[in-house]
Scaffold this active site. Structure first.
Site, PDB file in Angstrom:
ATOM      1  N   SER A  63       0.807  -1.097   0.113  1.00  0.00           N
ATOM      2  CA  SER A  63      -0.077  -0.009  -0.341  1.00  0.00           C
ATOM      3  C   SER A  63       0.476   1.130  -0.299  1.00  0.00           C
ATOM      4  CB  SER A  63      -0.897   0.129   1.234  1.00  0.00           C
ATOM      5  OG  SER A  63      -2.086  -1.048   0.987  1.00  0.00           O
ATOM      6  N   LYS A 116      -6.740   1.222  -2.047  1.00  0.00           N
ATOM      7  CA  LYS A 116      -6.196   1.170  -1.233  1.00  0.00           C
ATOM      8  C   LYS A 116      -7.017   2.804   0.357  1.00  0.00           C
ATOM      9  CE  LYS A 116      -4.713  -1.036   2.187  1.00  0.00           C
ATOM     10  NZ  LYS A 116      -5.114  -2.150   3.064  1.00  0.00           N
TER      11      LYS A 116
HETATM   12  P1  NAD Z   1       5.442  -5.950   7.458  1.00  0.00           P
HETATM   13  O1  NAD Z   1       6.273  -4.745   7.541  1.00  0.00           O
HETATM   14  O2  NAD Z   1       5.778  -7.139   7.669  1.00  0.00           O
HETATM   15  O3  NAD Z   1       6.292  -6.898   5.883  1.00  0.00           O
HETATM   16  C1  NAD Z   1       7.100  -6.131   5.450  1.00  0.00           C
HETATM   17  C2  NAD Z   1       8.599  -6.536   5.047  1.00  0.00           C
HETATM   18  O4  NAD Z   1       8.769  -5.877   4.141  1.00  0.00           O
HETATM   19  C3  NAD Z   1       9.764  -7.172   6.267  1.00  0.00           C
HETATM   20  O5  NAD Z   1       9.198  -8.443   6.427  1.00  0.00           O
HETATM   21  C4  NAD Z   1      10.614  -6.151   5.729  1.00  0.00           C
HETATM   22  O6  NAD Z   1      11.877  -6.822   5.735  1.00  0.00           O
HETATM   23  C5  NAD Z   1      10.583  -6.528   4.505  1.00  0.00           C
HETATM   24  N1  NAD Z   1      11.022  -5.416   3.830  1.00  0.00           N
HETATM   25  C6  NAD Z   1      11.828  -3.713   3.878  1.00  0.00           C
HETATM   26  N2  NAD Z   1      12.657  -2.770   3.239  1.00  0.00           N
HETATM   27  C7  NAD Z   1      13.000  -4.307   2.498  1.00  0.00           C
HETATM   28  C8  NAD Z   1      13.740  -3.959   1.374  1.00  0.00           C
HETATM   29  N3  NAD Z   1      13.869  -2.781   0.356  1.00  0.00           N
HETATM   30  N4  NAD Z   1      14.257  -5.482   0.721  1.00  0.00           N
HETATM   31  C9  NAD Z   1      13.858  -6.466   1.195  1.00  0.00           C
HETATM   32  N5  NAD Z   1      12.969  -6.192   1.991  1.00  0.00           N
HETATM   33  C10 NAD Z   1      12.049  -5.422   2.594  1.00  0.00           C
HETATM   34  O7  NAD Z   1       4.124  -5.299   7.077  1.00  0.00           O
HETATM   35  P2  NAD Z   1       3.156  -6.508   6.469  1.00  0.00           P
HETATM   36  O8  NAD Z   1       2.128  -5.988   7.338  1.00  0.00           O
HETATM   37  O9  NAD Z   1       3.642  -7.050   5.718  1.00  0.00           O
HETATM   38  O10 NAD Z   1       2.548  -4.935   4.989  1.00  0.00           O
HETATM   39  C11 NAD Z   1       3.419  -4.887   3.875  1.00  0.00           C
HETATM   40  C12 NAD Z   1       2.336  -3.887   2.452  1.00  0.00           C
HETATM   41  O11 NAD Z   1       0.662  -4.623   2.616  1.00  0.00           O
HETATM   42  C13 NAD Z   1       1.896  -2.587   3.587  1.00  0.00           C
HETATM   43  O12 NAD Z   1       2.241  -2.148   2.758  1.00  0.00           O
HETATM   44  C14 NAD Z   1       0.543  -2.844   4.147  1.00  0.00           C
HETATM   45  O13 NAD Z   1       0.615  -1.317   5.063  1.00  0.00           O
HETATM   46  C15 NAD Z   1      -0.048  -3.983   3.688  1.00  0.00           C
HETATM   47  N6  NAD Z   1      -1.099  -3.777   4.031  1.00  0.00           N
HETATM   48  C16 NAD Z   1      -0.892  -4.982   5.558  1.00  0.00           C
HETATM   49  C17 NAD Z   1      -2.069  -5.359   5.879  1.00  0.00           C
HETATM   50  C18 NAD Z   1      -1.578  -6.312   7.261  1.00  0.00           C
HETATM   51  O14 NAD Z   1      -2.905  -6.316   8.070  1.00  0.00           O
HETATM   52  N7  NAD Z   1      -0.477  -6.527   7.480  1.00  0.00           N
HETATM   53  C19 NAD Z   1      -3.484  -5.910   5.216  1.00  0.00           C
HETATM   54  C20 NAD Z   1      -3.313  -4.917   4.293  1.00  0.00           C
HETATM   55  C21 NAD Z   1      -2.105  -4.595   3.290  1.00  0.00           C
END
Ligand code: NAD
Length: 297
Positions: free
Chosen positions: A96, A171
């Site tokens: 997002s 979104k």
């Molecule tokens: P998270 O923080 O759990 O995961 C993000 C991952 O990206 C981490 O494992 C981190 O190590 C990795 N990362 C960061 N920078 C990086 C890079 N340069 N190279 C490689 N890996 C890298 O976040 P999440 O909850 O999985 O959310 C991910 C996306 O999905 C966000 O944009 C969030 O807004 C969206 N989202 C999350 C949810 C939810 O309920 N968690 C629901 C819908 C949408």
């Protein structure tokens, strides 16, 4: 089957990658966290040591990263997608991010013959695990048709809502509704509890009526048990509502409720709850009211 490169194996990316493996897609994965990578690898994925290694090996790329700067870095930074992807590669960014950032990244990738869709999701970790996410897509009809079999492994619905950036606009609309809904539920359950009515019974009484919602069903049980394990983190929701405010300001759209919900989330962040689930908005109300939303039974 096309080989998919998956970058970002956090709360969402991790189960999504596993669902692609279950459906038989060959997968090469990378995350900054080695722990996240090793679990997906134990389920059959190939590990990469860098973004460039993923990008060179894959036909289609999926990114599931926190926000615009991380997607921009992976897509346009040195050693990233623009530098290493084969021309014709399709990037499906499921993070997002700010709609304007998605458009800017797509334009730069296009110069290298790389195609991009934005395809953020809703449904949280449970639906990521079940493969029943709602996916909001922006891009061309041709790219959407190519991505659809992959998206169908991850979600119960994938809808093309417009050109690049439209997925993230959708979104933002989703995130406004979720945040304001949690705030309304928190305010209402604080009122009921402070008035002496058992919040568990309030939930039972109203969840099937017009006030009922997916948010209420998911978050009230968490509030009642004092569980704020994410889920969806407060800090990520601050990111989304900040992107929503910036977008609203740019196009002169009103954002009254978004602003109030953002203030509550910011207050939680300032009090050390940035990594809590966004249902911790209830804590903001509990503190103001001097009660806890807990069942008497
Ligand atoms: P998270 O923080 O759990 O995961 C993000 C991952 O990206 C981490 O494992 C981190 O190590 C990795 N990362 C960061 N920078 C990086 C890079 N340069 N190279 C490689 N890996 C890298 O976040 P999440 O909850 O999985 O959310 C991910 C996306 O999905 C966000 O944009 C969030 O807004 C969206 N989202 C999350 C949810 C939810 O309920 N968690 C629901 C819908 C949408």
């Amino acid at each position: 089957m096309k080989k998919i490169g998956f970058i970002g194996l956090g709360i969402m990316g991790h189960p999504m990658a596993k669902n692609l493996l279950k459906k038989g897609y060959p997968l090469i994965v990378f995350d900054l966290s080695g722990e996240a990578v090793s679990d997906v690898v134990s389920n059959g994925a190939e590990a990469a040591a860098s973004v460039s290694e993923v990008v060179q090996a894959a036909d289609t790329l999926i990114t599931m990263l926190p926000n615009s700067p991380q997607v921009e870095d992976v897509a346009l930074g040195s050693g990233g997608i623009a530098d290493h992807a084969k021309p014709g590669t399709l990037l499906i960014d499921m993070s997002s991010i700010a709609p304007l950032a998605a458009q800017k990244i797509a334009a730069k990738l296009k110069e290298k013959g790389i195609r991009m869709m934005d395809a953020p999701v809703s449904g949280g970790e449970p639906k990521a695990i079940d493969g029943t996410l709602s996916i909001m897509c922006g891009g061309t009809a041709e790219d959407f048709a190519e991505a659809k079999p992959i998206l169908d492994c991850l979600g119960a619905s994938a809808v093309l809502v417009g050109g690049i950036g439209a997925g993230n606009i959708t979104k933002l609309a989703n995130q406004i509704i979720v945040a304001v809904n949690i705030a309304a539920v928190s305010e209402a359950f604080t009122l009921a509890t402070k008035a002496g009515v058992d919040p568990q019974l309030v939930f039972e009484a109203i969840k099937g009526g017009l006030a009922g919602s997916t948010v209420m069903n998911a978050k009230v049980p968490m509030m009642l048990s004092g569980n704020a394990k994410p889920g969806f983190k407060v800090d990520l929701h601050i990111k989304d509502l900040t992107n929503a405010m910036d977008t609203a300001e740019a196009i002169d759209a009103p954002s009254i409720l978004t602003q109030e919900a953002l203030k509550m989330l910011q207050h939680l962040h300032d009090n050390g709850e940035g990594q809590s689930d966004h249902s911790a908005i209830a804590h903001f109300y509990e503190k103001l009211a001097g009660i806890e939303i807990r069942s008497k039974g």
